[in-house]
Design an enzyme around this catalytic site. Sequence first.
Site, short mmCIF file in Angstrom:
data_model
loop_
_atom_site.label_atom_id
_atom_site.label_comp_id
_atom_site.label_asym_id
_atom_site.label_seq_id
_atom_site.Cartn_x
_atom_site.Cartn_y
_atom_site.Cartn_z
N THR A 11 0.83 -1.21 0.00
CA THR A 11 0.00 0.00 0.00
C THR A 11 0.86 1.25 0.00
OG1 THR A 11 -1.62 -1.24 1.25
CG2 THR A 11 -1.91 1.13 1.22
N VAL A 12 1.81 1.34 0.94
CA VAL A 12 2.61 2.56 1.04
C VAL A 12 3.60 2.66 -0.13
CG1 VAL A 12 4.13 3.96 2.50
CG2 VAL A 12 2.36 2.56 3.56
N GLU A 124 9.56 10.32 8.91
CA GLU A 124 8.38 11.16 9.14
C GLU A 124 7.07 10.36 9.16
OE1 GLU A 124 8.05 14.86 9.63
OE2 GLU A 124 6.40 13.70 10.39
N VAL A 127 5.09 8.02 12.41
CA VAL A 127 4.13 8.49 13.43
C VAL A 127 3.16 9.47 12.76
CG1 VAL A 127 3.82 9.70 15.62
CG2 VAL A 127 5.89 8.34 15.23
N GLY A 129 1.15 9.15 10.24
CA GLY A 129 0.96 9.06 8.78
C GLY A 129 1.39 10.32 8.06
N GLY A 182 -13.19 -2.49 5.95
CA GLY A 182 -11.76 -2.44 5.64
C GLY A 182 -11.00 -1.38 6.42
N ASP A 196 0.27 -0.48 18.70
CA ASP A 196 0.66 0.43 17.62
C ASP A 196 0.93 1.84 18.18
OD1 ASP A 196 0.56 1.10 14.53
OD2 ASP A 196 -0.79 2.54 15.48
N LYS A 200 4.50 4.32 18.56
CA LYS A 200 4.54 5.72 18.08
C LYS A 200 4.91 6.69 19.22
CE LYS A 200 1.31 4.70 14.34
NZ LYS A 200 -0.12 4.58 13.99
N GLY A 297 -3.36 5.57 5.69
CA GLY A 297 -3.85 5.68 4.31
C GLY A 297 -2.69 5.80 3.35
N1 HSE Z 1 -3.14 0.65 12.02
C1 HSE Z 1 -2.67 1.99 12.07
C2 HSE Z 1 -3.81 2.93 12.46
C3 HSE Z 1 -2.08 2.37 10.73
O1 HSE Z 1 -4.97 2.47 12.52
O2 HSE Z 1 -3.59 4.09 12.73
C4 HSE Z 1 -1.16 3.54 10.74
O3 HSE Z 1 -0.01 3.32 11.50
#
Ligand code: HSE
Length: 407
Positions: A11-12, A124, A127, A129, A182, A196, A200, A297
Site C-alpha cells: 500500500t505505502v 516522518e 508516526v 501518517g 476495511g 501500535d 509511536k 492511508g
Molecule cells: N493501524 C494503524 C492505524 C495504521 O490504525 O492508525 C497507521 O499506523
Amino acid sequence: MVSIAVLGYGTVGSGVVEVIQTNQEIVNKRAGEEVNIKYVLDLREFEGDPIQKILVHDYNIILNDDDVKVVVEVMGGVEPAHTFVRQALEAGKSVCTSNKEMVAKHGAELIQIAKENKVNFLYEASVGGGIPIIRPLISSLTCDDITEVSGILNGTTNYILTKMRDQGAAFEDVLKEAQEKGYAERNPEADVEGYDACRKIAILTSLVCGQQIDYEDIYTEGITKITEKDFQYAKALKGSIKLLGTYQRIDGKVYVMVAPVIVSEKHPLYHVNDVFNAIFVHGNMLDDAMFYGRGAGKLPTASAVVSDVVDEVKHMGKNIMQIWEPGKLELGNFDDWKHKFLVRIQSEDIDDVNMEDVKNAFGDVLYVKAPGITNETAFVTNPIAEGVFKEAIQKFNGVISTLRVGF
Ligand code: HSE
C-alpha cells in the site's frame, strides 16, 4: 538526477510511486534535482503494471548500485527491513521509512550509522501518517523544553471510539463493522490493545528526550474493555474517551503511557474524530500546539515518505543533526504518576457504597450521575498516584470499571 529505490510495493510503496509520478515536477523542483525511481524491490510479480520494468527481487542489486542515493523502506516488520536499512546506510545511501516498529526498536542505532556515513535516516511517516510531526520536533521546536506530548496516534481505535460514542454501540459491534468496511485489520490486536500507539509514543518520546526508550517499558492499555456506559459517564463529565499516547516530564522524571482517557471538551484532542490523528505538544516557550491530519492511508503516508526523500536529496553529503542517543532512557516509576480516575461501583443505591470508606481510600471525590444508569455509584477522584489508586481500589467490591480522567 538522483536515483532512488523503493523496498516493498504494498500500500505505502505503491503510494510512494504514485506521489512521485503525480507530483513529479513539484518533487523535482523542491528537491532541486530530478528524482528518478530506478528500482522497486518486492518478492511478488506485478504483471501488467508498468512497475514490472523496474522490479527486482534481489536486494543486492540495489545495494551494489552506486547510482542509488536514497533507499525508501516501506516493507514493514523489523526484519529483514532493519538489516536492509543498516546495509544501505553503511553503503552511503540515505534511507527513509514508514516502519514504526523498526524505528521504535532501532532508531538510535540507525541514526548513529547515518551520522557516521554522512547520510540521513528519516522516518516522518512512522508516526501520524501524513501529519508532519517528526520534522517539526527535529527542526522547528528546537528552542523549547517540551514537557508534554499527547497524541491520538491510531486511526482504527479513534474510528471505533468515535462510532461507539455517536451510535451508543458496543465495542465488538463497531469493530466488526470497521473490519467489514476495511478500516480495521482482520487481526486488530496491535491497534485495539494499544501496541501500535505504544511504538509511536516511544518514537516521539525518544526524539523529545534525545535518548532511546524501550517500548516494552511503556504502560500500555487498549480499548477492548470500554463500554457504552463508560461513554455515558464521559458525556456527563463533558468529555469523551480517547486512546492517548502520552509523554510527560514532571519534576525531571519522564512518564509515558498508552491508555484510554476521558478528554474534556475544552481540550483540542476532544475534537479529533473518526480515523484522524493529532499530536498535542506543550513547550515551555511555545505553550500549546497541535498537529492534525490523516494518520494512515496510502497517499497521506506516502506523502510523508516522499517529503523525506526530498529532504534527503536536498541534504546530500550532509547529515541532518538529530539527537536520539543509544542507552536506555530511564523512566519515572509509573506508580508515582498522578491521575484523576472515574470509578464505577455496582450498588443498588448510592448508600450501598460507604462514603466514609470512599473518602478514606481516595480523599475528596466528585460523585457523578449519568442519565438512565441505575444500580451503580460513580465518582471522580482528585489526582492520585497510580500505585496508591491501585491499592485503594482493591478495598471495594463490585468495581465495574475505572478510567483515567484528564486533559
Ligand atoms: N493501524 C494503524 C492505524 C495504521 O490504525 O492508525 C497507521 O499506523
